[in-house]
Design a protein around this motif. Structure first.
Motif, short mmCIF file in Angstrom:
data_model
loop_
_atom_site.label_atom_id
_atom_site.label_comp_id
_atom_site.label_asym_id
_atom_site.label_seq_id
_atom_site.Cartn_x
_atom_site.Cartn_y
_atom_site.Cartn_z
N ARG A 74 0.78 -1.41 -0.26
CA ARG A 74 0.45 0.51 0.10
C ARG A 74 1.42 1.42 0.37
O ARG A 74 0.37 1.95 -0.32
N HIS A 75 2.30 1.54 0.72
CA HIS A 75 2.63 2.49 0.23
C HIS A 75 3.69 2.84 -0.34
O HIS A 75 4.59 3.56 -0.78
N TYR A 76 4.21 1.60 -1.18
CA TYR A 76 5.19 1.42 -2.10
C TYR A 76 4.87 0.93 -3.93
O TYR A 76 3.26 0.04 -3.66
N SER A 77 4.90 1.30 -4.65
CA SER A 77 3.99 0.70 -6.17
C SER A 77 4.62 -0.49 -6.40
O SER A 77 5.75 -1.10 -5.89
N ALA A 78 4.17 -1.67 -7.50
CA ALA A 78 4.04 -2.47 -8.10
C ALA A 78 5.55 -2.43 -8.49
O ALA A 78 5.67 -3.58 -8.30
N GLU A 79 6.02 -1.31 -9.09
CA GLU A 79 7.20 -1.93 -9.88
C GLU A 79 7.93 -2.44 -8.66
O GLU A 79 9.31 -2.37 -9.20
N ALA A 80 7.85 -0.88 -7.81
CA ALA A 80 9.05 -0.69 -7.02
C ALA A 80 9.28 -1.80 -5.62
O ALA A 80 10.70 -2.43 -5.65
N LEU A 81 8.42 -2.80 -5.53
CA LEU A 81 8.42 -3.67 -4.86
C LEU A 81 8.75 -4.92 -6.05
O LEU A 81 9.45 -5.90 -5.27
N GLY A 82 8.54 -5.13 -6.90
CA GLY A 82 8.79 -5.83 -8.05
C GLY A 82 10.18 -6.18 -7.98
O GLY A 82 10.84 -7.27 -8.77
N TYR A 83 10.98 -4.58 -7.53
CA TYR A 83 12.26 -4.83 -8.50
C TYR A 83 12.97 -6.20 -6.87
O TYR A 83 14.15 -6.26 -6.72
N THR A 84 12.38 -5.71 -5.57
CA THR A 84 12.67 -7.42 -4.98
C THR A 84 12.39 -8.46 -4.87
O THR A 84 13.30 -9.14 -3.99
N VAL A 85 11.58 -8.92 -5.14
CA VAL A 85 11.25 -10.31 -5.79
C VAL A 85 12.12 -11.16 -6.20
O VAL A 85 11.90 -12.07 -5.16
N ASN A 86 12.42 -11.04 -7.39
CA ASN A 86 13.78 -11.56 -7.74
C ASN A 86 15.07 -11.83 -6.95
O ASN A 86 15.00 -12.84 -6.45
N PRO A 87 15.84 -10.88 -6.29
CA PRO A 87 16.19 -10.44 -5.22
C PRO A 87 16.47 -11.75 -4.25
O PRO A 87 17.25 -12.22 -3.67
N ASN A 88 14.89 -11.97 -3.79
CA ASN A 88 14.87 -12.42 -2.33
C ASN A 88 14.41 -13.51 -3.19
O ASN A 88 14.85 -14.85 -1.65
N ARG A 89 13.57 -14.59 -4.12
CA ARG A 89 14.07 -15.33 -4.58
C ARG A 89 15.49 -15.78 -5.30
O ARG A 89 15.16 -17.27 -4.65
N TRP A 90 15.51 -15.70 -5.42
CA TRP A 90 17.33 -15.97 -6.33
C TRP A 90 18.41 -16.35 -4.73
O TRP A 90 18.85 -17.42 -4.26
#
Length: 486
Positions: free
Chosen positions: A241-257
């Motif tokens: 709710r506080h950050y855009s979907a794009e901003a969150l998207g940059y954290t998804v793959n680093p976390n997954r990797w």
């Protein structure tokens, strides 16, 4: 059976478990990484961010439907068909109920994130945990009976088949739907594999009395699994709710990797730790020796692997998924540091579970989860980088909590912790720093990337040969024996 024969049998089980677990983890993580690169080159950060916002609902539902039954079955002294049958129908019932509830809650989820597309996307993605509910009892059968090879084949097939489908759809411009379909199909293929390899078949005999026996143990695992999944997927849920979907998207793959790299070790160790430690629980000295080898082996590999990934993160991101994802590099570095320590903490948690102390395991996971949620909620204005750095630091510190919790059940001193864990962290850090500074002036991206890895690996082997030769010699002798047998 003689003591020597038992020893050989235990070593054989451990070796086969580590071998199959290790091969599986390496193959599966690299396959996942390879397919992930193809998806990343086609999908956008916003695509990943949208799916990440609803992922936590699926993983929490999966935890509810499983309810810790797999570990509950493993820790039962005797298991009959009625036990597996009760777990099957309970899991399917819970999974169906939760799916229906979330199906009708989809508009509220979309409203919370202010993303109307999440209504249909969430309803489809939630099918992943419902399909998974049909394979929980079968997975428990395979896990209890140390059918590691069968679980490996199942997971590998599901990974390959679902990712081929996801990549194909991504290149057909299905955007975030391609990622969602990959998630759902993976769950379905996994379930089918568990059915194929398991001898258990459900029957229409609805005797749920075994559930009462399992619940004393598994209820604590249920709460624990909920918080484990919260811990791994909380970022998008709290910050959506506080950050855009794009901003969150940059954290998804680093976390997954970072989790992929961690899973290479944890999946390998998890396949053998609990069954083996339970098998020798009456021999305290022997159990301590086995435990020290397991935790030393984990630390020996975890720190150079994950700290090494931190060292080459910027070049790695650029080479693998191009410049458009360069904002992800800092998140990959932060996540990897916490994942290195979490890999070692995992061995302590397995020891605690093997002792039947699920309440201790639950308490530690819940406490960590609540602290992490507090950091994200009260620190949301600090920015994504600082928030993830704080939670990663908490991961590193939490190893001391796991150590303190395990001490009552094994005479494992703090000096052992330093020798078996922190010494490898220091040696890995020194090796990575040496590699970074010695190759930083190389202009060519690919040459710098390869040189940094080469220097880090070489330095780590040398410093271990000088300061900690035990693991190196043991691994060398083991592989030499395997080669001679061939």
């Amino acid at each position: 059976m003689s003591s020597q024969t038992e020893n050989d049998s235990l070593k054989s089980k451990t070796t086969k478990g580590l071998l199959w677990g290790g091969m599986a983890s390496i193959i599966q993580q690299f396959l996942g990484f390879g397919f992930g690169i193809l998806l990343n080159r086609k999908l956008t950060a916003e695509d990943y961010g949208l799916v990440a916002m609803i992922t936590i609902f699926s993983v929490l539902a999966s935890a509810f439907q499983e309810s810790g039954f797999i570990y509950g079955i493993v820790n039962k002294k005797e298991v009959q068909h009625k036990d597996y049958n009760a777990v099957f129908w309970t899991s399917v019932g819970i999974g169906t109920f939760i799916y229906i509830a979330l199906f009708f809650s989809a508009p509220l989820i979309a409203l919370y994130y202010n993303q109307p597309v999440l209504v249909e996307l969430s309803r489809f993605t939630f099918l992943s945990f419902w399909l998974g509910s049909f394979g929980i009892a079968h997975n428990a059968y395979l896990f209890r009976n140390l059918k590691i090879k069968e679980r490996v084949i199942t997971g590998t097939f599901a990974l390959v088949a679902s990712n081929i489908l996801g990549v194909y759809l991504a290149y057909k411009d299905y955007s975030y739907w391609a990622y969602a379909i990959q998630i759902v199909s993976y769950s379905g293929f996994n379930m089918l594999g568990f059915w194929y390899y398991s001898k258990f078949r459900p029957t229409f005999e609805f005797d749920f009395s075994p559930i009462r026996d399992i619940l004393g143990f598994s209820s604590k695992i249920l709460v624990t699994n909920i918080f484990i999944n919260i811990n791994k997927n909380i970022y998008a849920a709290v910050l959506g709710r506080h950050y855009s979907a794009e901003a969150l998207g940059y954290t998804v793959n680093p976390n997954r990797w970072s989790i992929m790299a961690q899973n290479i070790l944890t999946n390998m160790v998890n396949n053998v730790t609990q069954p083996i430690l339970r098998e020798i629980e009456d021999d305290k000295d022997r159990q301590l020796r086995v435990f020290r080898k397991l935790i030393s082996f984990t630390a020996f590999l975890a720190f150079p692997m994950l700290l090494g990934l931190t060292t080459v993160a910027q070049d790695f991101i650029t080479i693998a998924i191009t410049e458009k994802w360069k904002q992800s590099a800092i998140f990959l570095q932060i996540f990897c540091i916490g994942a290195a320590f979490d890999s070692v903490s995992n061995v302590f948690s397995n020891l605690i579970i093997s002792k039947g102390k699920s309440q201790v395991y639950m308490r530690n996971i819940v406490a960590f989860g609540l602290l992490q949620i507090a950091i994200l909620v009260f620190g949301k204005s600090l920015g994504l980088e600082m928030l993830i750095a704080l939670t990663s630091g908490l991961n590193a510190l939490w190893i001391v909590v796991w150590y303190a919790s395990a001490r009552p059940y094994m005479t494992y001193s703090f000096s052992y912790l330093v020798q078996d864990v922190f010494s490898y962290a220091i040696l890995a850090a020194v090796s990575c720093l040496a590699a970074h500074y010695s190759t930083a002036s190389i202009a060519n991206l690919y040459l710098r990337f390869a040189s940094t890895i080469g220097v880090a690996v070489s330095t780590y082997i040398v410093v271990n040969r000088v300061f900690k030769p035990g693991i190196l010699l043991e691994l060398f002798n083991y592989f030499l024996t395997v080669i001679r047998k061939k």
